[in-house]
Design an enzyme around this catalytic site. Structure first.
Site, short mmCIF file in Angstrom:
data_model
loop_
_atom_site.label_atom_id
_atom_site.label_comp_id
_atom_site.label_asym_id
_atom_site.label_seq_id
_atom_site.Cartn_x
_atom_site.Cartn_y
_atom_site.Cartn_z
N ARG A 191 7.17 3.43 -1.49
CA ARG A 191 6.83 2.83 -0.01
C ARG A 191 6.65 1.21 -0.21
NH1 ARG A 191 8.42 6.75 -0.28
NH2 ARG A 191 7.73 8.74 0.84
N SER A 215 3.42 9.65 8.52
CA SER A 215 2.53 9.86 7.77
C SER A 215 1.64 8.59 7.81
CB SER A 215 2.95 9.97 6.31
OG SER A 215 3.72 11.31 6.28
N GLU A 231 -0.10 3.35 5.51
CA GLU A 231 1.54 3.04 5.31
C GLU A 231 1.91 2.13 6.44
OE1 GLU A 231 4.78 5.63 5.04
OE2 GLU A 231 3.74 7.22 3.83
#
Length: 341
Positions: A167, A241, A337
């Site tokens: 990520r 998420s 995130e």
């Protein structure tokens, strides 16, 4: 020139949390030919500036005091065929899921496990989006960028240039604020090479009675799994998420597994171990937790939701509560995130 600047614009339609923040100024970039004029405009030069894709990876905790630019560049084209592979380019403003479905319709395979991820194509390399054992970096060929400090001059980055991590990418670090993604090129295959051993895909295919799956079958299975676990942002505001799965040392993982043998874990780079953040949050008793209109989703603890009129500040406070609970119980730090403004 097609640029149109608006003042005091409601950003609720432009973020999937549905937060009622406002932008002091707003414009859309629909045509790449307008970029030099945009970069020279006083509103851009006086700043601050927020480049916006699908708004699915963003938590606005306040009004934005500068210029918000919605990147709305569109277009998909086949650049070349290379044996059993193709190089296809998609503009940054293309909807990611629609692009994945388009590749499958054309017989270009590799992105099927990434179906139904919200957001735009331009955001995909920034976040190195991933799901069910596949990441964008696995199929990314090049990223076409505009150099914001050089009047938008083009720059093409190779896969290696992007410095992909979990990520993570160069676009979050040295390229942040300097390079704008305007298109992404993917190397996809004419021949299916399916990844069905991760997560619930094999179970879903079995439930669907499919024993010899095609890439489209895998895509439909992933869509069904995601729809069963994740709320639709059009119905319940969320950013997917909210936390990354934490990556810890092998020694720390061993200690945690000695106390919590049911903890889901996966091998990561450099001998480290990736833990399931959703499981950690669930074990803290926070799945389904709600404080006013800010909550943790009842089916997936990784997802924070806006039940209607939650503010960004309330969701941010909830995120910190989740982080503190996991740190206190497991000694593990959870990293958000989304970009938090």
């Amino acid at each position: 020139m097609t640029l149109q600047f608006q003042a005091d614009v409601d950003l609720r339609p432009y973020n999937t949390f549905g937060l009622a923040a406002r932008a002091a100024h707003f414009c859309r970039l629909d045509d790449l030919a307008d970029l030099p004029a945009l970069l020279a405009h006083p509103l851009y030069r006086q700043g601050p500036v927020l480049w916006l894709g699908g708004g699915s990876n963003l938590l606005l905790t306040r009004d934005y005091p500068g210029l918000v630019i919605k990147v709305a560049l569109t277009g998909i084209r086949l650049l070349r065929e290379d044996g059993g592979h193709v190089i296809v380019e998609a503009a940054a403003g293309e909807n990611w899921h629609d692009f994945v479905l388009h590749t499958l319709e054309q017989g270009w395979y590799g992105l099927e496990n990434l179906s139904l991820i919200p957001g735009t194509v331009g955001a995909s390399p920034v976040q190195n989006i991933g799901a069910y054992g596949v990441e964008v970096k696995d199929h990314l060929h090049e990223v076409v960028c505009a150099q914001l400090d050089r009047d938008g001059a083009p720059l093409v980055l190779s896969n290696a240039d992007c410095r992909f991590g979990y990520r993570d990418s160069a676009f979050k670090h040295e390229a942040a604020g300097r390079l704008l993604v305007i298109a992404v090129r993917f190397r996809l295959s004419r021949h299916a090479s399916l990844r069905t051993g991760y997560g619930d895909i094999a179970r879903q295919l079995a439930e669907d009675g499919i024993t010899a799956p095609t890439p489209s079958d895998v895509s439909r299975a992933v869509i069904a799994i995601r729809q069963s676990k994740l709320p639709d942002p059009a119905v319940l505001g969320n950013a997917g998420s909210f936390f990354k799965n934490p990556v810890v040392s092998a020694a720390q993982a061993e200690q945690l597994l000695a106390s919590h043998p049911q903890l889901p874990h996966y091998p990561a780079a450099d001998g480290r171990v990736k833990l399931a953040a959703g499981w950690l949050i669930d074990q803290c008793g926070l799945k389904g937790y709600r404080d006013g209109d800010a909550g943790v989703h009842a089916k997936q603890a990784l997802v924070l939701v806006n039940y209607g009129e939650a503010s960004g500040a309330q969701l941010h406070a909830l995120a910190r509560k989740v982080q503190e609970a996991v740190r206190e119980r497991f000694g593990v730090a959870l990293e958000p995130e989304p970009l938090i403004l």
